[in-house]
Design an enzyme around this catalytic site. Structure first.
Site, PDB file in Angstrom:
ATOM      1  N   SER A  50       7.057  -3.264   0.692  1.00  0.00           N
ATOM      2  CA  SER A  50       7.347  -1.842   0.177  1.00  0.00           C
ATOM      3  C   SER A  50       7.394  -0.690   1.180  1.00  0.00           C
ATOM      4  CB  SER A  50       5.988  -1.377  -0.492  1.00  0.00           C
ATOM      5  OG  SER A  50       5.843  -1.892  -1.668  1.00  0.00           O
TER       6      SER A  50
ATOM      7  N   LYS B 247       2.636   8.816   2.310  1.00  0.00           N
ATOM      8  CA  LYS B 247       2.533   8.129   1.043  1.00  0.00           C
ATOM      9  C   LYS B 247       1.185   8.670   0.459  1.00  0.00           C
ATOM     10  CE  LYS B 247       3.245   3.723  -0.941  1.00  0.00           C
ATOM     11  NZ  LYS B 247       3.448   2.049  -0.944  1.00  0.00           N
TER      12      LYS B 247
ATOM     13  N   SER C 116       7.583   0.297  -2.799  1.00  0.00           N
ATOM     14  CA  SER C 116       7.158   1.261  -3.512  1.00  0.00           C
ATOM     15  C   SER C 116       7.098   2.683  -2.799  1.00  0.00           C
ATOM     16  CB  SER C 116       5.619   0.846  -3.726  1.00  0.00           C
ATOM     17  OG  SER C 116       4.896   0.694  -2.691  1.00  0.00           O
TER      18      SER C 116
END
Lengths: 98, 485, 484
Positions: free
Chosen positions: B179, B80, B155
Site C-alpha cells: 500500500s 495518511k 491504499s
C-alpha cells in the site's frame, strides 16, 4: 469450496453484519471463488512446515508495573455516540456475557 | 527559479535554516497548491491548512531565537488518514469513523512534529487501507496526477498523489501488502516499506497487525532517507517495535553499488506483466549492471503463493481488528432497540463493500473447524516465503522486481473483480509476509506514458542498503519525470 | 442408582498489580466511572497493548505454587466475541499455549485427602462493567445500559482444575485453599465479595468409575458459600433428574443467590465460536530456566507447609494449625503472640475462641484487630500468673477489643484482679452458706452436684473475681467441717 447460504449467514452473524439479501448472495459467490483459489495454493504447505505468527525473532517484551496518568473522563467520553452518568450509553443488552 | 511547491524536502529545510525563505511562506505555498488542485485530485479527506500554518509559525519563531532547527523544519507533509492525531478528525477512509476525533496522537505524529514537519492534511485512502486504488474510500476516489481518469494506486493513494502533484514534498503511508510501494509506482514517486517493527504502529488504525507498517513517500531518495530517520525508532508503546538503534540513513547514501549482488526475481517476469513495465524494468537492470551490480536471475517459488496466504492472513486479522467498530464507544451508530442489532446495523451501514468482504472472509477463515485449513495453513506458507527469501539472501544482497505488474489503471476498471484487483499486490506482498523492507523508485514511463516503479527488496533491517542502491540508481538515471500539472 | 458428582472448577483471580495488564492505567478500586481509562483499555483505534511484567511473573508464581510447569514458550491469543463491556470486542487471553500447565492442589475434607489436578494457569484481561437501567436493575428488564471501563484490562488469572472434585464440600475446600495460596503469594487481594475472585463450575454425574455424564456449567460463583450452595443444589437437581429417567441438557446455568437455585442461561446450541488466533500485537513469552528458578526461589511459605510447621513447632492439633495458619495475617498474629511470650497452644485457643468471635461480631479482618499480639500475650500471661481468672480474662479481652486499652490497665481500672485473699473469700463463703441453707443441707446429705451451684454463688458474690481453685478448696472445707 462453495459456501452455502447458511454458512454465509452464520459468518455474518459472527461478524455482526446486518447484510442485505443481495450482499449475502454476492459474498457467497465471491468468497467461494477466493477460497477456492486459496485452497489450491495452501495445499503446498504440508504438516512439516511450522507456522509463522510473527516475522520478527523477538520475544519477552514487557512494560514495568507502573501506574500512569489516565484520560480525563470527559475526554474518554468525548467520542461516545451517547453517554450518561459518566458512562457509555448503549441500547438494551439482551444476551448475557460469556 | 522553481516554485516553492516544487522544492524537495532537503531544499526546503536548507533554505529555511539559511533564512532564505520562511516556513510560513512554504506552508502557504503548499496550502494554496492544495486548494487549487484538490477539486481535481481529491488527495485529502481533511486538509489541515491551519495546523500547517501554526506549525510553520512556531518554526519561524524558533529560527528567530537562533535555536537549531530539526532536520525537516518547515517541510509540508501529507499524513495518511489512518494515523490518529489528537483533536483532528481521523476517518481511516471509512464512513464508520466519519466524525471520529481521536483523544490521542500516534507515536509517529509526535516524532514528525518533533522533526519540524508541517501537517498539510490527512490524506485519502482505501477504507481501512483495504484496496489498491483508493476507490474503496468513503470520501471519493483520488485521481492520479498523471491522468485524472486513472487511479493513483492504493491504499495510500492520497499520500502518493499529494507528493506527486506537489501538494507536499513528503508523505506518510502505510503498507500491509504493498500500500505504499504500489501507489508510489503508479504515481511516479519514491515509497518505502521499512522492516516490520522499525516504525512504531502506535496510533496506526490497524488493518492486519502482523503486516502493517508505516513508511515514507518522497520525490527523491534523499528525502525518503530523511523522512525515514524522522519516524524510525523503538517505541515502548508498541510491543512489536524493534529495539535496535537506528542508523543515519544519509550516511553512505552515495557509496554506490559496485560489486553488489542483485537477484532478479524470476517469478516477477510472468506474462501478466504489462510490456511497458517489463521494458522499463529491463532498462533499470541495465543501469544497475552499468553501476557495477552483479545481476543474476533467482527463483523464489513461494513468491507466487504469497498472494493467497496474504488474502487469508490479512482478512483474518482485520476481522478481529475491526470488531471494535460497533457504535458503542466512538464512530457512527445506527438506531436499533438492542445492542446486538445496533452493532450489526452500524457495521452494515458504516463499512463499505470491500471491508465487509474481507471481514466476512476473515471471520470464516478463523471460525470453528476452518482455522487449520485456512489461517493455520497460510501461516505455514508464510514460513515458506521467509525460507525462500533467506535462501536467496545467501547468494544476493538485494532482490529486484517491478513494483506492480501494470501502470495506473482506469477508475472503475477492476472495481467489480476483487481477484483481479488483488493481483496488483503480487510482487509487493512477499516482503510484508517476511517482515522485510522494500522500496519502490520511479524507473521511467511505460508505452502509455505512465510511470513505472522498480522495487528493491532486502533482508530485515537492510534499509540503509536499499536506500544506497536506490540512490545510486536514481543518480544514474537522473531526476524522475513529473506529472503534467 | 448411586451417582457421584464430577466437578471441575475454573477460578478467575484479579491480580493486585499497580497498573493494568496492557496499559499504565491504575487498578485502584472506586473512582468515578471511566476515569481509569486510556486509549489502550478503551480500545481506541490504533492503540496497542504492552504486557505488564509483574502480571506475567505473578501468573508464573501461581503456577509454581500449584506445582505446575512454566511453559518454555507461551502466547497470547485473541478470543473474539461481541459484548459492549469488552472494548475491542475481543479479549486478549491465552489458548493452546498458556503460561503454566499441569499442577495439583491437595484438599482435605473430614480427614480425607484428595489431590485435585490443575490443568492450566493462564493470564488474560478483565472486562468493563455494565449498569442496567430499568425498573429492577436486572439485565433482562433493563431499558438501556451504561458501561464503565475502569475495570477493563485489569490482569485476570484463570486457574483451571481437572474434574477431580467429587462433592460441594471438596469444591469449597479447593476454593478456600486456592485463595489461601494466592493470599500467601501476595499476588491478589482475593476479596471475593469485591469480585477479585470468582469461579465457574463444570459438573456432571456418573456411576462411580463410569462414563462422564452430560456436563453443565455454572457461571460466576462469587463466594465460597455460593460455590457450596450452587453445587449442592445442582448435584441434587441432576441426581433427581437422572433417577426420574430424564436426560440432562448440556448447558450453561446461572446461580440465583436469593432463591438458591441454578437456572438455564443458554444451551449448547448457542455456544460461542471464539475464533481464537495468536494475538499479532504481542510477541511470544519465552520462560528461560534462570527466570523460572529465580521466581521459584522467591516463593514464600505456602499454606500447607505453614500449617505443618506451626503444628510441629507449637504442638498444635490439625484443626488448630488450620485455624491459625488460615492466612498470612493470621499466622503473623499467632507468631507475634508467641514471640511476645505466650505459649503456642494458649495463643491458638484464644485466637480460635475470643479473638475469632470478636472479629466475627465486628465484621473485620484480623489485620484490623484492636487487641495486638503483644496485648493478647500479656493477657495470657496474667491468666497464667493467676492475676485474673479465665472468665474475667475473657471479659477483659472483650473490653480491650472495644477500647484498644492494655489488658493490665483495664484490670487495674475496673478492679478485676482475681481475689485470692482467704479472709475476703471466707467472708463471701460465709454469706453464701448463710443465705442458701437448703442447698447446704442437700450437699451435706450427699447431693454432690449442688456444690457447683454454691461455687457459682460465691463467684457471683465476688463479682466473678474470686480465684476459682481457692473458692473450691475453702468452700469444701467449710461445708464438710460444718463451720460457719
Amino acid at each position: 469450496m462453495a459456501l452455502t447460504k447458511e454458512q454465509v449467514l452464520h459468518v455474518a452473524k459472527l461478524a455482526r453484519l446486518a447484510l442485505s439479501d443481495d450482499e449475502i448472495e454476492k459474498f457467497q459467490r465471491q468468497l467461494s471463488v477466493i477460497l477456492d483459489h486459496a485452497e489450491k495454493v495452501m495445499a503446498l504447505a504440508d504438516d512439516g512446515v511450522p507456522a509463522t505468527a510473527h516475522a520478527l525473532p523477538l520475544s519477552n517484551v514487557f512494560r514495568e508495573d507502573v501506574a500512569e496518568p489516565c484520560l480525563p473522563q470527559d475526554k474518554a467520553l468525548s467520542t461516545a455516540p451517547e453517554s450518561e452518568q459518566g458512562r457509555f450509553k448503549v441500547p438494551r443488552i439482551m444476551e448475557d456475557p460469556t | 527559479m522553481s516554485e516553492l511547491w516544487q522544492l524537495s524536502a532537503t531544499e526546503i529545510a536548507m533554505r529555511i535554516a539559511n533564512g532564505e525563505i520562511s516556513a510560513v511562506e512554504v506552508a502557504e505555498a503548499h496550502n494554496a497548491r492544495i486548494e487549487a488542485l484538490e477539486p481535481e485530485i481529491n488527495a485529502f479527506i481533511t486538509p489541515t491548512p491551519d495546523i500547517a500554518r501554526a506549525q510553520a509559525k512556531a518554526i519561524d519563531e524558533r529560527r528567530a531565537t537562533g535555536a537549531p532547527l530539526p532536520p525537516l523544519a518547515g517541510v509540508p507533509l501529507a499524513l495518511k488518514d489512518v494515523i490518529c492525531v489528537d483533536g483532528v478528525r481521523t476517518t481511516a477512509g471509512s464512513r464508520i469513523l466519519d466524525a471520529y476525533v481521536p483523544p490521542y496522537s500516534g507515536t509517529v505524529v509526535h516524532m514528525l512534529a518533533d522533526a519540524g514537519t508541517l501537517l498539510v492534511g490527512k490524506a485519502n485512502m482505501d477504507e481501512f487501507a483495504m484496496g489498491s486504488s483508493t476507490e474503496n474510500s468513503a470520501y471519493g476516489v483520488t485521481k492520479n496526477p498523471w491522468d485524472l481518469a486513472r487511479v493513483p494506486g492504493g491504499s495510500s493513494g492520497g499520500s502518493a498523489a499529494a507528493v506527486a502533484a506537489g501538494m507536499a514534498p513528503i508523505g506518510i503511508g502505510t503498507d500491509t501488502g504493498g500500500s505504499i510501494r504500489q501507489p508510489a509506482s503508479l504515481c511516479g514517486v519514491v515509497g518505502m516499506k521499512p522492516t516490520y517493527g522499525r516504525v512504531s504502529r502506535y496510533g496506526l488504525i490497524a488493518f492486519a497487525s502482523s503486516l502493517d507498517q508505516i513508511g515514507p513517500f518522497a520525490r527523491n531518495v534523499r528525502d525518503t532517507a530523511l523522512l525515514l530517520n524522522a519516524i524510525a525508532g523503538h517505541d515502548p508503546k508498541d510491543s512489536t517495535s524493534i529495539p535496535d538503534p537506528v542508523p543515519q540513513y544519509l550516511d553512505g547514501l552515495d557509496a554506490g553499488i559496485d560489486g553488489l549482488r542483485i537477484g532478479i526475481v524470476k517469478e516477477s517476469l510472468s506474462e501478466g506483466t504489462q510490456p511497458g513495465v517489463a521494458g522499463r524494468f529491463k532498462d533499470a537492470i541495465e543501469t544497475l549492471t552499468s553501476l557495477g551490480g552483479e545481476v543474476e536471475e533467482v527463483s523464489l517459488p513461494s513468491f507466487a503463493h504469497a498472494l493467497s496466504a496474504y488474502y487469508l492472513i490479512a482478512p483474518a486479522e482485520c476481522s478481529s481488528n475491526l470488531a471494535r467498530y460497533d457504535g458503542v464507544r466512538y464512530g457512527m451508530r445506527a438506531d436499533a432497540p438492542t445492542v446486538s442489532e445496533m452493532n450489526a446495523r452500524t457495521r452494515a451501514q458504516g463499512f463499505g463493500d470491500e471491508v465487509k468482504r474481507r471481514v466476512m472472509l476473515g471471520t470464516y477463515a478463523l471460525s470453528a473447524g476452518y482455522y487449520d485449513a485456512y489461517y493455520g495453513k497460510a501461516q505455514k506458507v508464510r514460513t515458506l516465503v521467509i525460507r525462500d527469501f533467506d535462501e536467496a539472501y545467501q547468494k544476493f544482497d538485494i532482490l529486484v522486481s517491478p513494483t506492480s505488474p501494470t501502470t495506473a489503471f482506469k477508475i472503475g476498471e477492476k472495481a467489480d473483480d476483487p481477484l483481479a484487483m488483488y493481483l496488483n499486490d503480487l510482487f509487493t506482498i512477499p516482503s510484508n509476509l517476511a517482515g522485510a523492507p522494500a522500496i519502490s523508485i520511479p524507473c521511467g514511463l511505460a508505452e502509455d506514458g505512465l510511470p513505472v516503479g522498480l522495487q528493491i527488496m532486502g533482508p530485515l533491517l537492510s534499509e540503509s542498503l536499499l536506500l544506497r542502491a536506490a540512490f545510486a540508481y536514481e543518480s544514474a538515471r537522473g531526476p524522475a519525470e513529473r506529472p503534467p500539472l | 442408582m448411586n451417582y457421584e458428582a464430577v466437578i471441575g472448577l475454573e477460578c478467575h483471580v484479579e491480580l493486585n498489580t499497580e497498573s493494568k495488564m496492557f496499559c499504565g492505567c491504575p487498578t485502584t478500586f472506586g473512582g468515578e466511572p471511566n476515569t481509569r481509562t486510556c486509549p489502550v483499555c478503551l480500545g481506541e483505534p490504533g492503540s496497542l497493548p504492552v504486557p505488564n511484567r509483574r502480571a506475567v511473573e505473578s501468573t508464573m508464581m501461581i503456577g509454581l505454587a500449584l506445582g505446575c510447569r512454566v511453559a518454555p514458550h507461551s502466547l497470547f491469543h485473541r478470543k473474539n466475541y461481541f459484548y459492549p463491556d469488552m472494548p475491542k470486542n475481543y479479549q486478549i487471553s491465552q489458548y493452546d499455549l498458556p503460561l503454566c500447565i499441569g499442577g495439583r492442589l491437595d484438599v482435605e475434607v473430614a480427614g480425607t485427602k484428595t489431590t485435585v489436578g490443575i490443568t492450566r494457569v493462564h493470564l488474560e484481561e478483565d472486562t468493563g462493567k455494565s449498569l442496567h437501567i430499568g425498573t429492577t436493575g436486572r439485565i433482562s428488564e433493563a431499558k438501556y445500559s451504561l458501561v464503565d471501563y475502569n475495570r477493563a484490562g485489569i490482569p485476570l488469572v484463570e486457574v483451571v482444575s481437572e474434574p477431580d472434585i467429587r462433592s460441594a464440600a471438596e469444591a469449597q475446600r479447593y476454593v478456600a485453599e486456592l485463595r489461601s495460596i494466592l493470599e500467601a503469594l501476595g499476588v491478589s487481594d482475593v476479596r471475593m465479595e469485591e469480585g477479585s475472585m470468582r469461579c465457574d463450575a463444570n459438573i456432571s454425574m456418573r456411576e462411580p468409575g463410569g462414563e462422564f455424564g452430560t456436563k453443565v456449567e455454572i457461571k460466576n460463583l462469587n463466594s465460597i458459600r455460593s460455590v457450596g450452595r450452587a453445587l449442592t443444589f445442582e448435584i441434587e437437581r441432576q441426581r433427581k433428574a437422572l433417577e426420574a429417567g430424564q436426560a440432562l441438557l448440556q448447558e450453561t446455568r446461572h446461580f440465583d443467590e436469593s432463591s438458591g437455585v441454578t437456572k438455564t442461561l443458554r444451551s449448547k446450541e448457542e455456544a460461542f465460536d471464539y475464533r481464537y488466533f495468536p494475538e499479532p500485537d504481542l510477541l511470544p513469552i519465552s520462560a528461560t530456566a534462570d527466570w523460572v528458578s529465580a521466581l521459584e526461589s522467591s516463593l514464600p511459605e505456602l499454606p500447607q507447609a505453614r500449617r505443618a510447621r506451626l503444628a510441629a513447632e507449637h504442638g498444635l492439633s490439625v484443626e488448630q494449625a488450620h485455624a491459625v495458619g488460615a492466612s498470612v495475617a493470621s499466622t503473623g498474629y499467632f507468631e507475634g503472640t508467641v514471640a511476645a511470650g505466650a505459649n503456642g497452644r494458649d495463643a491458638a485457643v484464644w485466637m480460635a475462641g475470643e479473638l475469632g468471635r470478636a472479629l466475627n461480631n465486628a465484621g473485620v479482618g484480623i489485620q484490623d484487630a484492636r487487641v495486638s499480639p503483644a496485648q493478647l500475650a500479656d493477657l495470657i500471661r496474667l491468666v497464667g500468673a493467676e492475676t485474673v481468672n479465665l472468665n474475667t480474662a475473657k471479659r477483659v479481652f472483650q473490653m480491650a477489643f472495644e477500647s484498644g486499652d492494655d489488658p493490665g490497665v483495664i484490670i487495674g481500672r475496673e478492679g478485676m484482679a482475681q481475689v485470692s485473699d482467704e479472709g475476703a473469700l471466707a467472708t463471701a463463703i460465709a454469706a453464701v452458706v448463710a443465705s442458701n441453707a437448703t442447698e447446704v443441707e442437700r450437699f451435706r446429705a450427699g447431693e454432690e452436684k449442688v456444690f457447683g451451684f454454691l461455687v457459682g454463688q460465691v463467684m457471683r458474690e465476688t463479682k466473678g473475681k474470686a480465684n476459682p481453685a481457692l473458692v473450691n478448696d475453702l468452700l469444701r472445707k467449710v461445708l464438710t467441717t460444718g463451720g460457719a
